[in-house]
Design a protein around this motif. Structure first.
Motif, PDB file in Angstrom:
ATOM      1  N   LYS A  86       0.828  -1.213   0.000  1.00 43.41           N
ATOM      2  CA  LYS A  86       0.000   0.000   0.000  1.00 43.41           C
ATOM      3  C   LYS A  86       0.859   1.259   0.000  1.00 43.41           C
ATOM      4  O   LYS A  86       0.450   2.300  -0.507  1.00 43.41           O
ATOM      5  N   PHE A  87       2.066   1.179   0.601  1.00 44.54           N
ATOM      6  CA  PHE A  87       2.958   2.333   0.662  1.00 44.54           C
ATOM      7  C   PHE A  87       3.624   2.614  -0.683  1.00 44.54           C
ATOM      8  O   PHE A  87       4.015   3.737  -0.969  1.00 44.54           O
ATOM      9  N   ALA A  88       3.731   1.595  -1.513  1.00 43.56           N
ATOM     10  CA  ALA A  88       4.394   1.746  -2.812  1.00 43.56           C
ATOM     11  C   ALA A  88       3.619   2.716  -3.697  1.00 43.56           C
ATOM     12  O   ALA A  88       2.396   2.666  -3.768  1.00 43.56           O
ATOM     13  N   LYS A  89       4.346   3.588  -4.369  1.00 43.25           N
ATOM     14  CA  LYS A  89       3.726   4.575  -5.254  1.00 43.25           C
ATOM     15  C   LYS A  89       3.320   3.914  -6.568  1.00 43.25           C
ATOM     16  O   LYS A  89       4.111   3.211  -7.184  1.00 43.25           O
ATOM     17  N   LYS A  90       2.107   4.175  -6.954  1.00 42.88           N
ATOM     18  CA  LYS A  90       1.598   3.601  -8.204  1.00 42.88           C
ATOM     19  C   LYS A  90       1.017   4.681  -9.126  1.00 42.88           C
ATOM     20  O   LYS A  90       0.601   4.394 -10.227  1.00 42.88           O
ATOM     21  N   ASP A  91       0.976   5.916  -8.636  1.00 41.90           N
ATOM     22  CA  ASP A  91       0.276   6.962  -9.376  1.00 41.90           C
ATOM     23  C   ASP A  91       1.214   7.946 -10.080  1.00 41.90           C
ATOM     24  O   ASP A  91       0.765   8.946 -10.600  1.00 41.90           O
ATOM     25  N   GLY A  92       2.497   7.645 -10.115  1.00 40.22           N
ATOM     26  CA  GLY A  92       3.435   8.537 -10.796  1.00 40.22           C
ATOM     27  C   GLY A  92       3.776   7.994 -12.173  1.00 40.22           C
ATOM     28  O   GLY A  92       2.970   7.344 -12.829  1.00 40.22           O
ATOM     29  N   SER A  93       4.995   8.247 -12.580  1.00 40.46           N
ATOM     30  CA  SER A  93       5.466   7.757 -13.877  1.00 40.46           C
ATOM     31  C   SER A  93       5.671   6.238 -13.832  1.00 40.46           C
ATOM     32  O   SER A  93       5.708   5.628 -12.767  1.00 40.46           O
ATOM     33  N   ARG A  94       5.811   5.656 -15.000  1.00 41.26           N
ATOM     34  CA  ARG A  94       6.113   4.219 -15.082  1.00 41.26           C
ATOM     35  C   ARG A  94       7.416   3.932 -14.352  1.00 41.26           C
ATOM     36  O   ARG A  94       7.536   2.951 -13.632  1.00 41.26           O
ATOM     37  N   ASN A  95       8.408   4.821 -14.518  1.00 47.10           N
ATOM     38  CA  ASN A  95       9.687   4.620 -13.857  1.00 47.10           C
ATOM     39  C   ASN A  95       9.540   4.688 -12.340  1.00 47.10           C
ATOM     40  O   ASN A  95      10.145   3.896 -11.615  1.00 47.10           O
ATOM     41  N   MET A  96       8.709   5.603 -11.848  1.00 42.06           N
ATOM     42  CA  MET A  96       8.511   5.712 -10.402  1.00 42.06           C
ATOM     43  C   MET A  96       7.900   4.422  -9.843  1.00 42.06           C
ATOM     44  O   MET A  96       8.336   3.926  -8.801  1.00 42.06           O
ATOM     45  N   ALA A  97       6.923   3.878 -10.536  1.00 47.96           N
ATOM     46  CA  ALA A  97       6.292   2.635 -10.086  1.00 47.96           C
ATOM     47  C   ALA A  97       7.306   1.485 -10.107  1.00 47.96           C
ATOM     48  O   ALA A  97       7.345   0.651  -9.190  1.00 47.96           O
ATOM     49  N   PHE A  98       8.140   1.443 -11.133  1.00 46.33           N
ATOM     50  CA  PHE A  98       9.175   0.423 -11.262  1.00 46.33           C
ATOM     51  C   PHE A  98      10.177   0.524 -10.107  1.00 46.33           C
ATOM     52  O   PHE A  98      10.496  -0.466  -9.441  1.00 46.33           O
ATOM     53  N   ILE A  99      10.651   1.732  -9.850  1.00 43.54           N
ATOM     54  CA  ILE A  99      11.631   1.936  -8.781  1.00 43.54           C
ATOM     55  C   ILE A  99      11.022   1.581  -7.430  1.00 43.54           C
ATOM     56  O   ILE A  99      11.649   0.917  -6.603  1.00 43.54           O
ATOM     57  N   ASP A 100       9.784   1.977  -7.204  1.00 46.68           N
ATOM     58  CA  ASP A 100       9.159   1.655  -5.923  1.00 46.68           C
ATOM     59  C   ASP A 100       8.936   0.149  -5.776  1.00 46.68           C
ATOM     60  O   ASP A 100       9.017  -0.380  -4.667  1.00 46.68           O
ATOM     61  N   ARG A 101       8.681  -0.535  -6.877  1.00 44.65           N
ATOM     62  CA  ARG A 101       8.526  -1.999  -6.801  1.00 44.65           C
ATOM     63  C   ARG A 101       9.864  -2.647  -6.436  1.00 44.65           C
ATOM     64  O   ARG A 101       9.906  -3.617  -5.681  1.00 44.65           O
ATOM     65  N   LEU A 102      10.952  -2.109  -6.948  1.00 43.79           N
ATOM     66  CA  LEU A 102      12.276  -2.603  -6.575  1.00 43.79           C
ATOM     67  C   LEU A 102      12.574  -2.311  -5.101  1.00 43.79           C
ATOM     68  O   LEU A 102      13.121  -3.160  -4.391  1.00 43.79           O
ATOM     69  N   LEU A 103      12.191  -1.128  -4.643  1.00 40.63           N
ATOM     70  CA  LEU A 103      12.418  -0.774  -3.237  1.00 40.63           C
ATOM     71  C   LEU A 103      11.532  -1.602  -2.311  1.00 40.63           C
ATOM     72  O   LEU A 103      11.952  -1.998  -1.220  1.00 40.63           O
ATOM     73  N   PHE A 104      10.321  -1.882  -2.745  1.00 41.51           N
ATOM     74  CA  PHE A 104       9.418  -2.780  -2.019  1.00 41.51           C
ATOM     75  C   PHE A 104      10.089  -4.144  -1.834  1.00 41.51           C
ATOM     76  O   PHE A 104      10.130  -4.703  -0.731  1.00 41.51           O
ATOM     77  N   ALA A 105      10.645  -4.673  -2.911  1.00 39.94           N
ATOM     78  CA  ALA A 105      11.326  -5.973  -2.844  1.00 39.94           C
ATOM     79  C   ALA A 105      12.554  -5.900  -1.936  1.00 39.94           C
ATOM     80  O   ALA A 105      12.793  -6.802  -1.128  1.00 39.94           O
ATOM     81  N   ALA A 106      13.318  -4.818  -2.052  1.00 37.38           N
ATOM     82  CA  ALA A 106      14.502  -4.646  -1.200  1.00 37.38           C
ATOM     83  C   ALA A 106      14.111  -4.596   0.275  1.00 37.38           C
ATOM     84  O   ALA A 106      14.787  -5.176   1.133  1.00 37.38           O
ATOM     85  N   MET A 107      12.997  -3.931   0.570  1.00 44.10           N
ATOM     86  CA  MET A 107      12.547  -3.807   1.956  1.00 44.10           C
ATOM     87  C   MET A 107      12.198  -5.162   2.547  1.00 44.10           C
ATOM     88  O   MET A 107      12.585  -5.494   3.669  1.00 44.10           O
TER      89      MET A 107
END
Length: 193
Positions: free
Chosen positions: A94-115
């Motif tokens: 839920k904390f992951a950003k999904k409403d920005g650019s495609r790159n922002m969603a991609f980076i947040d998905r990587l950070l989600f996995a890292a977390m």
């Protein structure tokens, strides 16, 4: 090294060890979900050749961990229970950003996995140091090392592929959020619970 804001209370290992069948079942499904997450990242970002290569290795490794946990479950005469809902992971999602650019969603998905990998690494360290079962203590030590490598891989890819995200700033936001979130966990026989 992981930068987590709150360490797991070592007494959680006593809770986990009080029902090994439960913690092992939860752990098995965590490994399966980690493999699925890596595969999903590959499917949505296949233009990044190095990411595809490295996450394929991680997905295979996570499924090997799944098999290893299942082998331990069967060896001990336990039964692999049904997949569990992971509220901790759902809150992170839920904390992951999904409403920005495609790159922002991609980076947040990587950070989600890292977390998730960072917290799993930390939990496995606690288990390796505080459970009485020597076989499982060694097993969790070995997995701790693997999770640390996965954490680093996801974080490094976020830094590498970022176009419009200040990854270090966003990672600090993830760490702050997770530090508050994890205060509500550590009381059950689950890897993240």
């Amino acid at each position: 090294m992981l930068g987590l804001k709150l360490s797991t209370d070592p007494r959680w290992a006593i809770i986990a060890e009080s029902n090994l069948e439960e913690i092992l079942t939860d752990h098995a499904w965590c490994e399966q979900k980690a493999a699925s997450n890596a595969i999903s990242l590959i499917a949505y970002n296949s233009e990044h050749q190095e990411l595809v290569h490295e996450l394929t290795i991680i997905a295979i490794e996570e499924m090997q961990h799944f098999q290893m946990v299942i082998d331990i479950i069967h060896k001990r005469g336990y039964t692999l229970g049904r997949e569990r809902k992971d509220d901790y992971v759902n809150q992170l999602m839920k904390f992951a950003k999904k409403d920005g650019s495609r790159n922002m969603a991609f980076i947040d998905r990587l950070l989600f996995a890292a977390m998730i990998e960072a917290r799993s690494c930390e939990r496995f360290r606690v288990l390796s140091q505080h459970i009485n079962d020597k076989e499982l203590a060694k097993f969790y030590y070995d997995l701790m090392v693997s999770e640390a490598n996965h954490y680093t891989t996801f974080l490094n890819f976020a830094r590498r592929y970022s176009v419009d995200v200040d990854v270090d700033k966003r990672w600090k936001e993830w760490l702050t959020f997770e530090g508050k979130l994890i205060q509500h966990y550590g009381k059950t026989q689950t890897v993240h619970g």
